[in-house]
Design a protein around this motif. Structure first.
Motif, PDB file in Angstrom:
ATOM      1  N   LYS A  14      24.414  24.016  52.626  1.00  0.00           N
ATOM      2  CA  LYS A  14      23.223  24.001  53.481  1.00  0.00           C
ATOM      3  C   LYS A  14      22.880  22.577  53.907  1.00  0.00           C
ATOM      4  CE  LYS A  14      21.130  28.090  51.310  1.00  0.00           C
ATOM      5  NZ  LYS A  14      19.958  28.603  50.554  1.00  0.00           N
ATOM      6  N   SER A  16      20.398  19.401  54.851  1.00  0.00           N
ATOM      7  CA  SER A  16      19.210  18.908  54.160  1.00  0.00           C
ATOM      8  C   SER A  16      17.928  19.448  54.779  1.00  0.00           C
ATOM      9  CB  SER A  16      19.175  17.379  54.204  1.00  0.00           C
ATOM     10  OG  SER A  16      17.918  16.887  53.789  1.00  0.00           O
ATOM     11  N   GLY A  17      17.078  20.036  53.942  1.00  0.00           N
ATOM     12  CA  GLY A  17      15.783  20.522  54.408  1.00  0.00           C
ATOM     13  C   GLY A  17      14.851  19.401  54.804  1.00  0.00           C
ATOM     14  N   ARG A  20      15.650  18.346  58.432  1.00  0.00           N
ATOM     15  CA  ARG A  20      15.218  19.340  59.416  1.00  0.00           C
ATOM     16  C   ARG A  20      13.792  19.043  59.869  1.00  0.00           C
ATOM     17  NH1 ARG A  20      12.377  24.202  58.419  1.00  0.00           N
ATOM     18  NH2 ARG A  20      12.316  25.543  60.241  1.00  0.00           N
ATOM     19  N   VAL A 125      17.385  16.514  47.136  1.00  0.00           N
ATOM     20  CA  VAL A 125      18.188  17.558  47.780  1.00  0.00           C
ATOM     21  C   VAL A 125      19.689  17.345  47.698  1.00  0.00           C
ATOM     22  CG1 VAL A 125      16.355  18.243  49.379  1.00  0.00           C
ATOM     23  CG2 VAL A 125      17.949  16.399  50.025  1.00  0.00           C
ATOM     24  N   ALA A 333       7.158  26.607  52.906  1.00  0.00           N
ATOM     25  CA  ALA A 333       7.729  26.449  54.244  1.00  0.00           C
ATOM     26  C   ALA A 333       6.723  26.826  55.330  1.00  0.00           C
ATOM     27  CB  ALA A 333       8.995  27.292  54.387  1.00  0.00           C
ATOM     28  N   VAL A 348       7.195  17.880  53.563  1.00  0.00           N
ATOM     29  CA  VAL A 348       8.408  18.623  53.226  1.00  0.00           C
ATOM     30  C   VAL A 348       8.052  19.782  52.296  1.00  0.00           C
ATOM     31  CG1 VAL A 348      10.730  18.494  52.239  1.00  0.00           C
ATOM     32  CG2 VAL A 348       9.758  16.496  53.385  1.00  0.00           C
ATOM     33  N   SER A 351      10.126  23.977  48.429  1.00  0.00           N
ATOM     34  CA  SER A 351      11.255  24.879  48.192  1.00  0.00           C
ATOM     35  C   SER A 351      12.600  24.236  48.468  1.00  0.00           C
ATOM     36  CB  SER A 351      11.104  26.139  49.052  1.00  0.00           C
ATOM     37  OG  SER A 351      10.959  25.798  50.423  1.00  0.00           O
ATOM     38  N   VAL A 352      12.644  23.164  49.289  1.00  0.00           N
ATOM     39  CA  VAL A 352      13.935  22.527  49.561  1.00  0.00           C
ATOM     40  C   VAL A 352      14.422  21.741  48.345  1.00  0.00           C
ATOM     41  CG1 VAL A 352      13.317  22.316  52.002  1.00  0.00           C
ATOM     42  CG2 VAL A 352      13.141  20.310  50.521  1.00  0.00           C
ATOM     43  N   GLU A 358       8.830  25.847  44.974  1.00  0.00           N
ATOM     44  CA  GLU A 358       8.089  26.775  45.832  1.00  0.00           C
ATOM     45  C   GLU A 358       6.610  26.738  45.465  1.00  0.00           C
ATOM     46  OE1 GLU A 358       6.585  28.727  48.437  1.00  0.00           O
ATOM     47  OE2 GLU A 358       8.762  28.637  48.656  1.00  0.00           O
TER      48      GLU A 358
END
Length: 390
Positions: A14, A16-17, A20, A125, A333, A348, A351-352, A358
């Motif tokens: 995945k 990186s959150g 994003r 992350v 999120a 941010v 959850s990432v 979370e």
């Protein structure tokens, strides 16, 4: 391009959150970003000058693979004086392209396919993907707000199996700001020694600790020989773009890591290394000034978030707060996305950083007080709107 050219383990990786949300914020006007761990200070001028002067003197060639001898001596001197850990600058230190490269070559050096690495979460992350890319298996140990997001001796013990090879810790922690004190580390080290494990200790935020003296796990009895200490210049010295870090450890392991470093990197950027020498030898006063500013910002942000109803433990280090948004009824999120779209503040989602993140958001207070003040006003407006609709 046909997907058959792409490795299967990369397809499932995945992105990186953090990036994003950063990229989304960059595309919008008027956004206050508390998302990326980027100091708002510029690199100390003396460090920049030292780098310039190295170019003026024609120092533009490769350095030794492990880094400039003078820089390695400066790192060894700094760690000895600051954290009571003694390393041989010749054989026990590699200068890397950021702390991230140090962690990457550490895992690629120690892991056989299927070896397990215990990771305390919430965590940065890149840790889990880096372990996976090296053929290892990440084993997650959740930490919790009621324990100030610290890794406990008992939780670590329960996660160990016959396949466990190493434990990764980050103190002060990204994203929570949690600090493992000497007592915490002594309990963890007892478990590590009892099971004959290695520890990778990410200490990139060690100089940004606000309420107590810092303890490196490598300084504890019997731990230096089973510790890879990772750090760098990005955070404390405001040198993120210089991409310079280092890893210290037992000669036998460092020599193996150096082989990967030689073949993939050759050596860290020469001009950055000369700047780093100046940072360690004459830049600690600047670090102290920045740290005091971060502490004031931390105190302000924690107070503001708590006042608006978002519970938030006081982080002991780094430059992040990790408030709970569970009271709003939104996921992390959802909260982050709506806050960005409705109030133009980028944070941010927790959850990432793993499942235990979370219900939380990470806010960096490495922004200016002016930006932080306005950001807190906007976040409070958003929270109040949610309360009114509840």
């Amino acid at each position: 391009m046909s997907e058959r050219f792409i490795a299967e383990h990369i397809k499932t990786l995945k992105p990186s959150g953090i990036r994003r949300f950063f990229d989304l914020a960059q595309s919008m006007e008027g956004v206050i970003s508390l998302g990326v761990g980027e100091p708002d200070f510029t690199t100390p001028w003396s460090v920049i000058e030292a780098s310039y002067h190295s170019l003026e003197r024609g120092f533009t060639a490769y350095t030794p693979n492990a880094g400039l001898p003078q820089l390695r001596r400066s790192i060894a001197k700094f760690l000895s004086a600051r954290f009571s850990v003694d390393y041989d600058s010749k054989d026990e230190i590699i200068v890397t392209v950021g702390a991230s490269q140090a962690i990457d070559i550490a895992f690629r050096s120690i892991l056989n396919p299927g070896d397990e690495v215990i990771v305390m979460e919430p965590s940065f992350v890149s840790y889990v993907p880096t372990i996976t890319l090296a053929g290892g298996v990440p084993v997650i140990v959740d930490t919790h707000e009621h324990n100030q997001f610290k890794l406990s001796k008992d939780a670590l013990e329960q996660a160990i199996t016959k396949k466990t090879k190493a434990v990764l810790i980050c103190s002060p922690n990204n994203p929570t700001g949690a600090v493992l004190d000497k007592e915490d580390l002594e309990g963890i080290s007892d478990v590590i020694k009892a099971h004959d494990l290695l520890v990778i200790s990410d200490e990139i935020y060690a100089d940004l600790i606000y309420d107590e003296a810092y303890t490196s796990i490598a300084s504890l009895e019997g731990m230096k020989e089973r510790t890879l200490l990772v750090s760098g210049f990005s955070k404390a010295f405001a040198m993120t773009g210089w991409r310079l870090g280092y890893v210290c450890g037992p000669e036998g392991l460092i020599s193996q890591m150096l082989k990967i470093h030689q073949y993939t990197i050759m050596s860290a950027p020469t001009m950055a290394q000369y700047g780093a020498i100046e940072a360690l030898e004459n830049g600690l006063g600047e670090v102290a000034y920045m740290k005091e500013s971060y502490k004031q910002r931390r105190n302000y942000v924690v107070k503001a978030l708590t006042r608006m109803g978002l519970s938030c433990h006081t982080p002991g280090g780094a430059f992040y707060v990790f408030p709970s948004v569970k009271s709003t009824g939104l996921t992390s999120a959802e909260f982050a996305e709506r806050l960005l779209m409705e109030e133009k503040v980028a944070v941010v989602p927790g959850s990432v950083f793993g499942e235990s993140g979370e219900g939380y958001i990470r806010c960096s207070y490495a922004a200016s007080m002016k930006q932080l003040t306005e950001a807190m006003v906007r976040i409070e407006q958003f929270v109040n709107k949610l309360k009114a609709k509840a």
